[in-house]
Design a protein around this motif. Structure first.
Motif, PDB file in Angstrom:
ATOM      1  N   PRO A  12       1.035  -1.358   0.208  1.00 23.93           N
ATOM      2  CA  PRO A  12       0.092  -0.206  -0.284  1.00 23.93           C
ATOM      3  C   PRO A  12       0.751   1.336   0.001  1.00 23.93           C
ATOM      4  O   PRO A  12       0.105   2.147   0.555  1.00 23.93           O
ATOM      5  N   GLY A  13       2.201   1.128   0.097  1.00 27.11           N
ATOM      6  CA  GLY A  13       3.118   2.178  -0.492  1.00 27.11           C
ATOM      7  C   GLY A  13       4.568   1.851  -0.855  1.00 27.11           C
ATOM      8  O   GLY A  13       4.848   0.889  -0.837  1.00 27.11           O
ATOM      9  N   PRO A  14       5.483   3.160  -0.694  1.00 24.58           N
ATOM     10  CA  PRO A  14       6.825   2.686  -1.132  1.00 24.58           C
ATOM     11  C   PRO A  14       7.138   1.615   0.197  1.00 24.58           C
ATOM     12  O   PRO A  14       6.913   1.353   0.907  1.00 24.58           O
ATOM     13  N   LEU A  15       7.665   0.317  -0.639  1.00 23.44           N
ATOM     14  CA  LEU A  15       8.667  -0.158   0.356  1.00 23.44           C
ATOM     15  C   LEU A  15      10.123  -0.134   1.013  1.00 23.44           C
ATOM     16  O   LEU A  15      10.418   0.983  -0.086  1.00 23.44           O
ATOM     17  N   THR A  16      10.292   0.058   1.997  1.00 25.43           N
ATOM     18  CA  THR A  16      12.028  -0.256   1.764  1.00 25.43           C
ATOM     19  C   THR A  16      12.722  -1.019   0.992  1.00 25.43           C
ATOM     20  O   THR A  16      12.607  -1.868   0.412  1.00 25.43           O
ATOM     21  N   PRO A  17      13.833   0.047   0.767  1.00 26.06           N
ATOM     22  CA  PRO A  17      14.757  -0.465  -0.068  1.00 26.06           C
ATOM     23  C   PRO A  17      15.068  -1.945  -0.006  1.00 26.06           C
ATOM     24  O   PRO A  17      15.050  -3.149  -1.359  1.00 26.06           O
ATOM     25  N   GLU A  18      15.634  -3.283   1.285  1.00 29.25           N
ATOM     26  CA  GLU A  18      15.549  -4.563   1.349  1.00 29.25           C
ATOM     27  C   GLU A  18      14.421  -5.020   0.995  1.00 29.25           C
ATOM     28  O   GLU A  18      14.587  -6.194   0.269  1.00 29.25           O
ATOM     29  N   LEU A  19      12.915  -4.412   1.425  1.00 28.55           N
ATOM     30  CA  LEU A  19      11.287  -4.893   1.569  1.00 28.55           C
ATOM     31  C   LEU A  19      11.255  -5.497  -0.018  1.00 28.55           C
ATOM     32  O   LEU A  19      11.170  -6.199  -0.673  1.00 28.55           O
ATOM     33  N   ALA A  20      11.558  -4.233  -0.998  1.00 27.81           N
ATOM     34  CA  ALA A  20      11.247  -4.156  -2.218  1.00 27.81           C
ATOM     35  C   ALA A  20      12.419  -4.799  -3.154  1.00 27.81           C
ATOM     36  O   ALA A  20      11.947  -5.675  -3.906  1.00 27.81           O
ATOM     37  N   GLN A  21      13.689  -5.329  -2.603  1.00 27.08           N
ATOM     38  CA  GLN A  21      14.564  -6.020  -3.140  1.00 27.08           C
ATOM     39  C   GLN A  21      13.851  -7.501  -3.171  1.00 27.08           C
ATOM     40  O   GLN A  21      14.245  -8.408  -3.854  1.00 27.08           O
ATOM     41  N   ARG A  22      14.137  -8.187  -2.009  1.00 22.28           N
ATOM     42  CA  ARG A  22      12.547  -9.186  -1.984  1.00 22.28           C
ATOM     43  C   ARG A  22      11.853  -9.361  -1.939  1.00 22.28           C
ATOM     44  O   ARG A  22      12.105 -10.568  -2.723  1.00 22.28           O
ATOM     45  N   MET A  23      10.881  -8.696  -2.061  1.00 25.28           N
ATOM     46  CA  MET A  23       9.400  -9.000  -3.350  1.00 25.28           C
ATOM     47  C   MET A  23       9.854  -8.731  -4.777  1.00 25.28           C
ATOM     48  O   MET A  23       8.890  -9.671  -5.256  1.00 25.28           O
ATOM     49  N   ALA A  24      10.707  -8.034  -4.839  1.00 31.47           N
ATOM     50  CA  ALA A  24      11.429  -8.205  -6.424  1.00 31.47           C
ATOM     51  C   ALA A  24      11.427  -9.366  -7.118  1.00 31.47           C
ATOM     52  O   ALA A  24      11.841  -9.889  -8.107  1.00 31.47           O
ATOM     53  N   ALA A  25      12.158 -10.200  -6.286  1.00 35.03           N
ATOM     54  CA  ALA A  25      13.146 -11.289  -6.545  1.00 35.03           C
ATOM     55  C   ALA A  25      11.696 -12.451  -6.461  1.00 35.03           C
ATOM     56  O   ALA A  25      11.577 -14.087  -6.842  1.00 35.03           O
ATOM     57  N   VAL A  26      10.708 -12.382  -5.100  1.00 32.32           N
ATOM     58  CA  VAL A  26      10.042 -13.208  -5.573  1.00 32.32           C
ATOM     59  C   VAL A  26       8.477 -13.475  -6.148  1.00 32.32           C
ATOM     60  O   VAL A  26       7.785 -14.137  -5.904  1.00 32.32           O
ATOM     61  N   ALA A  27       8.247 -12.554  -6.792  1.00 31.97           N
ATOM     62  CA  ALA A  27       7.153 -11.974  -7.262  1.00 31.97           C
ATOM     63  C   ALA A  27       7.502 -10.484  -8.535  1.00 31.97           C
ATOM     64  O   ALA A  27       8.338  -9.953  -7.810  1.00 31.97           O
ATOM     65  N   ASP A  28       6.402 -10.605  -9.321  1.00 31.42           N
ATOM     66  CA  ASP A  28       6.220  -9.778 -10.496  1.00 31.42           C
ATOM     67  C   ASP A  28       5.592  -8.797 -10.384  1.00 31.42           C
ATOM     68  O   ASP A  28       4.489  -8.835  -9.789  1.00 31.42           O
ATOM     69  N   ILE A  29       5.372  -7.237 -10.848  1.00 26.37           N
ATOM     70  CA  ILE A  29       4.746  -6.420 -10.644  1.00 26.37           C
ATOM     71  C   ILE A  29       3.819  -6.591 -11.854  1.00 26.37           C
ATOM     72  O   ILE A  29       4.054  -6.617 -12.634  1.00 26.37           O
ATOM     73  N   GLU A  30       2.190  -6.657 -11.032  1.00 25.17           N
ATOM     74  CA  GLU A  30       1.176  -6.485 -12.237  1.00 25.17           C
ATOM     75  C   GLU A  30       1.106  -5.132 -12.644  1.00 25.17           C
ATOM     76  O   GLU A  30       0.699  -4.957 -13.265  1.00 25.17           O
ATOM     77  N   SER A  31       1.006  -3.967 -10.881  1.00 25.38           N
ATOM     78  CA  SER A  31       0.355  -2.920 -11.434  1.00 25.38           C
ATOM     79  C   SER A  31       0.970  -1.974 -10.009  1.00 25.38           C
ATOM     80  O   SER A  31       1.376  -2.120  -9.334  1.00 25.38           O
ATOM     81  N   ALA A  32       1.894  -0.498 -10.961  1.00 28.31           N
ATOM     82  CA  ALA A  32       2.102   0.177 -10.153  1.00 28.31           C
ATOM     83  C   ALA A  32       1.385   1.861 -10.114  1.00 28.31           C
ATOM     84  O   ALA A  32       0.334   2.073 -10.932  1.00 28.31           O
ATOM     85  N   GLY A  33       1.541   2.004  -8.869  1.00 27.33           N
ATOM     86  CA  GLY A  33       0.788   3.309  -8.295  1.00 27.33           C
ATOM     87  C   GLY A  33       1.098   3.632  -7.135  1.00 27.33           C
ATOM     88  O   GLY A  33       2.401   3.199  -6.772  1.00 27.33           O
ATOM     89  N   ALA A  34       0.098   4.279  -6.593  1.00 31.28           N
ATOM     90  CA  ALA A  34       0.332   4.559  -5.141  1.00 31.28           C
ATOM     91  C   ALA A  34       0.978   3.384  -4.567  1.00 31.28           C
ATOM     92  O   ALA A  34       1.080   3.443  -3.271  1.00 31.28           O
ATOM     93  N   ALA A  35      -0.397   2.613  -5.027  1.00 33.98           N
ATOM     94  CA  ALA A  35      -0.412   0.599  -4.406  1.00 33.98           C
ATOM     95  C   ALA A  35       0.321   0.524  -5.575  1.00 33.98           C
ATOM     96  O   ALA A  35       0.341   0.457  -6.455  1.00 33.98           O
TER      97      ALA A  35
END
Length: 761
Positions: A486-509
């Protein structure tokens, strides 16, 4: 100096000599082209100050009031004889306050375009700096408002409108025999003169009023007699809303830029022979990043300006017979790991000073060919200045004030009339759209980071950091295996999420999608099933769906049962039956797998090819090193070292205060030394001519200013000597341009071939 000293100065050299050191330094700061090469004396400085190219460059930053003052002085002959200040005030006729006129005169004096206070003299070339007809201010019709012009245009026929359109596309001055008295009234020119849509100048010349030209081009109609800047109609927007919109655009810009870098890293794009990227490559990148072509072109220009992509031969990737490929640079790796505020500042600062026009990409050039991204056709040395002029209009408004594009155009063209051709509604709207994409403008107003970028670029990153939303360390896992941030993730969490999932849509959430492919990618990167379970268990604010737990365990159970390494490559498996199944599959033949033992096989193919081939065949191998530890075998992407290119545009660098002070001192010393030797340098021959080079140039410059006829002795290239009577027009670039009245032609004389000069009359 006192006010009267400038009035007593007979020449620009004498006037410059009466300036203080600070005033001379300010002149050189405002006109840096005068310092290249450093002028040895004030005589040389005065000569350069007269040159047309330098004067036109100095006039680029003048507003409508300053240029109108030059127009009125030129109309009164101020380039040859002084004009009383009282006469100037009479011509202005209270359309501007005395204080405003004083400020305009001071600005012109600072640039050495005029001299004097009670009596005003302008340099001759300043007449050419006026972007409209000299005298237009005195006969312009201020009654042609937008409504009046629209009504008049609606009443004309097609022939008359075509005539007006032709003048709009070319010069506003037209030559025609139909302007003469006695011409039948049914002729288009006569009808247009009668309606006020054309202005009569003489029997053969008409002029298109600026209001009519603006209306035909779809530009805001302005009053040519207005000597005060237009007042915009602004809209109040909360500063917090402006900054929030800007922050959202900035985050989206960074995400899309990362995707462009990843796409170019995977598959570098071939450069066109003429430079840039072709439409096919733009479409390919757009398809892989889910962006339209215009957006891809803008992002590529931004990344190139920031030094994050370049053309060359990448360190990896298929090059084939292609010599040049566009790919990320090593700088991109550092940029990707930096904070979002610093990454934004790099892109925004690069755009502000970018000597290119990204919105031209896709348009047709003079040969009716589409303009390619990163090509030479999109270059423009004037683009950085135009951007700053447009944004300065918003910067001068209070924070949270939004202005319409038409108002921005009116103010920008009033401030810089000489740039009006480049500051129409079309270009200005595109500059503002790009600024909005970058987060410099939000909801039509200048954002706080954008204001910092214009005033003090070093503080822009900090300003953006303050308006960016605070990063969060949690996500929401949903039953359909999507994950919402629901918002911008911390750099560490964003990196881990990018490794385990693909972005379907981006924006405020941001919405992520988890599937078998993304989980296998995470396992390939060295993550374990326990770590993936922990990632969602710790960071999800919602219960982890059972389906996701089962999927993670299932993929992890099958992952890594086969182990591939370097032998060239080897395949290892604890289950002999599974390895036997691999060896009997079509992949084994393609990879030339050979069994060494019931649990080991080797291949001459590279490890990456072995992994890809086995996965294509339906297996789920993992890479390992010589110790048996799983290694990250994901592609890093190609990188290219940028070449050191020389910019085709060179602008004079502004000297430092120390350099300016030293230069002024050297000029005064050189002038003083020249005065001591003046008698020798200006010796007069028996026929009344002068012989020295410096004296000859000074005499030619004075004659050009006063348009006085002279007699010169000249030796041509064949060694033939002759005497000629001409009227000097300009001196510069090593030659004299003079009008030969007897022959009725303009002649050009090389200065070092002139043997003598004598004034006539």
């Amino acid at each position: 100096m006192t006010d009267n000293e400038g009035d007593r100065a007979d020449s620009l050299t004498e006037w410059l000599s009466s300036r203080s050191d600070d005033e001379l330094a300010e002149l050189l700061r405002l006109r840096p082209d005068l310092t290249i090469p450093p002028p040895p004396t004030l005589d040389v400085l005065a000569g350069r100050s007269h040159q047309r190219a330098s004067v036109l460059r100095a006039a680029e930053d003048l507003d409508t009031l300053c240029l109108t003052v030059l127009e009125l002085l030129a109309h009164e002959g101020g380039d040859t004889d002084p004009v009383p200040r009282s006469r100037l005030d009479e011509l202005v006729d209270k359309r501007a306050t005395k204080k405003a006129v004083d400020a305009a005169l001071a600005l012109l004096r600072t640039r050495a375009l005029i001299r004097g206070t009670t009596s005003l003299t302008m340099v001759a070339a300043a007449r050419d700096a006026v972007p409209w007809r000299v005298g237009r201010f005195l006969d312009a019709d201020s009654g042609l408002t937008a409504e009046v012009v629209a009504d008049k245009l609606a009443a004309v026929d097609d022939r008359s409108r075509d005539l007006l359109t032709t003048l709009t596309r070319s010069s506003s001055i037209g030559r025609t025999r139909d302007a003469a008295p006695g011409t039948p009234a049914d002729r288009p020119v006569q009808q247009l003169l009668a309606s006020g849509l054309l202005t009569w100048l003489d029997d053969n010349t008409v002029e298109l009023p600026p209001q009519v030209s603006q209306a035909l081009r779809g530009e805001p109609v302005t009053d040519p007699l207005a000597l005060t800047p237009p007042t915009p109609s602004t809209q109040q927007v909360k500063v917090a809303d402006v900054d929030a919109a800007a922050a959202g655009e900035a985050l989206e810009l960074l995400r899309q830029s990362e995707n462009i870098l990843a796409a170019l890293g995977r598959t570098p794009a071939p450069a066109l022979k003429a430079g840039g990227l072709g439409v096919r490559e733009i479409r390919r990148i757009g398809k892989s990043t889910d962006l339209d072509e215009a957006r891809v072109g803008l992002l590529l220009e931004l990344l190139s300006a920031a030094g994050l992509v370049a053309v060359g031969l990448p360190d990896s990737g298929p090059a084939g017979d292609i010599d040049d490929l566009w790919a990320p640079t090593p700088t991109a790796d550092a940029w990707l790991t930096a904070g979002p505020d610093r990454r934004w500042a790099a892109l925004a600062g690069g755009w502000l000073d970018l000597a290119r026009v990204p919105w031209l990409i896709g348009m047709r050039d003079s040969n009716d060919k589409p303009i390619a991204a990163l090509s030479d056709e999109a270059r423009s040395a004037a683009a950085p200045r135009d951007r700053r002029v447009v944004l300065s209009v918003l910067a001068d408004l209070p924070s949270g004030r939004a202005a319409a594009t038409e108002d921005v155009v009116r103010i920008a063209t009033w401030r810089r009339p000489r740039l009006a051709g480049r500051l129409g509604v079309g270009p200005v709207s595109r500059y503002l759209a790009e600024a909005t994409t970058l987060g410099i403008v939000g909801r039509g107003a200048l954002s706080t980071p954008g204001r910092a970028l214009l005033s003090d670029p070093d503080t822009a990153a900090a300003a953006m950091n303050r308006v960016l939303p605070d990063p969060i360390d949690y996500v929401l896992v949903q039953a359909d295996l999507t994950v919402v941030a629901p918002g911008p993730l911390t750099p560490e969490l964003a990196q881990r999420m990018a490794a385990v999932a693909d972005i379907e849509s981006a924006g405020a959430a941001t919405m992520y999608r988890v599937d078998e492919k993304t989980l296998r990618r995470a396992l390939d990167g060295g993550s374990t099933a326990a770590e993936i379970h922990s990632l969602f268990g710790v960071h999800s604010r919602t219960p982890v769906p059972q389906a996701l737990t089962y999927l993670i365990d299932d993929v992890a159970r099958r992952h890594g049962r086969l182990r591939a390494g370097v032998a060239s490559s080897f395949v290892r498996c604890e289950d002999p039956a599974l390895l036997a199944e691999v060896l009997s599959s079509p992949a084994a033949e393609a990879l030339a797998l050979r069994a060494l033992a019931p649990t080991v096989a080797v291949s001459q193919a590279p490890l990456a090819d072995v992994l890809a081939g086995l996965r294509t065949a339906g297996f789920a191998p993992a890479g390992e090193d010589s110790s048996g530890t799983i290694v990250d075998v994901r592609e890093r992407g190609a990188r290219v070292v940028p070449r050191r290119g020389r910019s085709p545009y060179r602008t004079p660098a502004v000297p430092t205060d120390e350099q300016l002070g030293r230069l002024v001192s050297e000029m005064r010393a050189g002038t003083k030394a020249g005065d001591v030797r003046r008698s020798e340098r200006e010796r007069v021959r028996s026929d009344g001519t002068r012989a020295s080079g410096a004296a000859t140039i000074a005499l030619l410059q004075r004659a050009a200013v006063s348009r006085s006829p002279i007699s010169i002795g000249y030796v041509d290239a064949a060694g033939v000597s002759s005497n000629r009577v001409v009227e000097p027009v300009g001196v510069g670039g090593g030659q004299l341009d003079a009008w030969d009245a007897d022959a009725g032609v303009m002649r050009h004389f090389t200065l070092h071939r002139i043997t003598s000069v004598a004034l006539l009359g």
